[in-house]
Design an enzyme around this catalytic site. Sequence first.
Site, short mmCIF file in Angstrom:
data_model
loop_
_atom_site.label_atom_id
_atom_site.label_comp_id
_atom_site.label_asym_id
_atom_site.label_seq_id
_atom_site.Cartn_x
_atom_site.Cartn_y
_atom_site.Cartn_z
CE LYS A 192 -39.29 35.80 57.24
NZ LYS A 192 -39.23 35.84 58.70
CD GLN A 202 -36.95 37.07 61.22
OE1 GLN A 202 -37.66 37.29 60.26
NE2 GLN A 202 -36.61 35.83 61.58
CG ASP A 232 -44.38 34.61 61.69
OD1 ASP A 232 -44.12 33.98 60.65
OD2 ASP A 232 -43.55 35.28 62.33
#
Length: 283
Positions: free
Chosen positions: A51, A95, A118
């Site tokens: 990322k 995460q 997300d």
Amino acid sequence: MIISGKELSAKLKAEMAEQVALFPEKYGRVPHLVVILVGDNPASVSYVTGKAKACELVGLKNTTIRKPADISEAELLELIAGLNADAGVDGILVQLPLPKHIDEGRVIEAISREKDVDGFHPLNVAALWQKRECVLPCTPKGIIKLLKAAGVQIAGKRAVVIGRSNIVGLPVSKLLLDENATVTTAHSRTSDLPALTRQAEILVVAIGRPKFVTADMVSDGTVVIDVGVNRDPETGKLCGDVDFAGVESKASVITPVPGGVGPMTICCLMENTIECFLAKMKR
Ligand code: NAP
């Protein structure tokens, strides 16, 4: 035809880089994504590194905050609250998975909806199911982009999704439905799965079992999207949920693992960060 998510995502990231290059003049700065990594799970470390690299390519500011696995839930929530309040932060990603002593749901809910790149916040999920404006979850969004880029007509097709997780199976089923496919969502309790998958014109597999879908489960001409990321127990190499070697000759279109859905997920994360930034600039 093998659809390369690697190629498509490289093209999309290059386009985003051109767009972002104009932001300092237009908005005074570039979008800023903050990624929180708790612990040192090797898969998570590798995702977070991917990322950060993508942010660099696209020209986004990226901050990775690493915290030890024994961080308390309260400390993590406090960290998120600080980032929510920071006007210089546009996207926050925690995460997953988190250590067992931390309630993932509570953490996701703590992220400001406007910074939820997300698309996992309950308000974004609800908006998705009500077809209202929202941040779309990255993997399902990437799958639809892959299908469209490959010229697959989705409307009117029989789509079977194997897997019903909040992250992939459920939202991709909804996005396919929104594209006017007729969708069946299968799971571990589905009876006679091979009979069902053989009826699929579009088959999306998101279960997390190496090479689970074999050639006998797929009809000729099926479009096969393999979301799985697994270690092949025989070779130790990365492999998907689909037995690529067996299924490739039957599928009209198929995604490889690695290089299929994975790069699209990261690409959509970049896109979501830019969208959150632009939404803020317009507010
Ligand atoms: P998950 O939360 O573990 O969900 C797995 C789903 O598969 C569940 O709905 C489960 O059914 C179903 N399932 C398991 N065994 C099955 C079987 N034998 N027959 C039919 N259905 C079965 O996994 P996930 O988070 O959705 O991830 C799935 C895979 O995609 C994993 O390999 C993950 O690493 C990968 N992934 C890849 C990306 C990417 O960007 N490429 C992103 C996210 C995830 P039940 O609900 O009945 O238990």
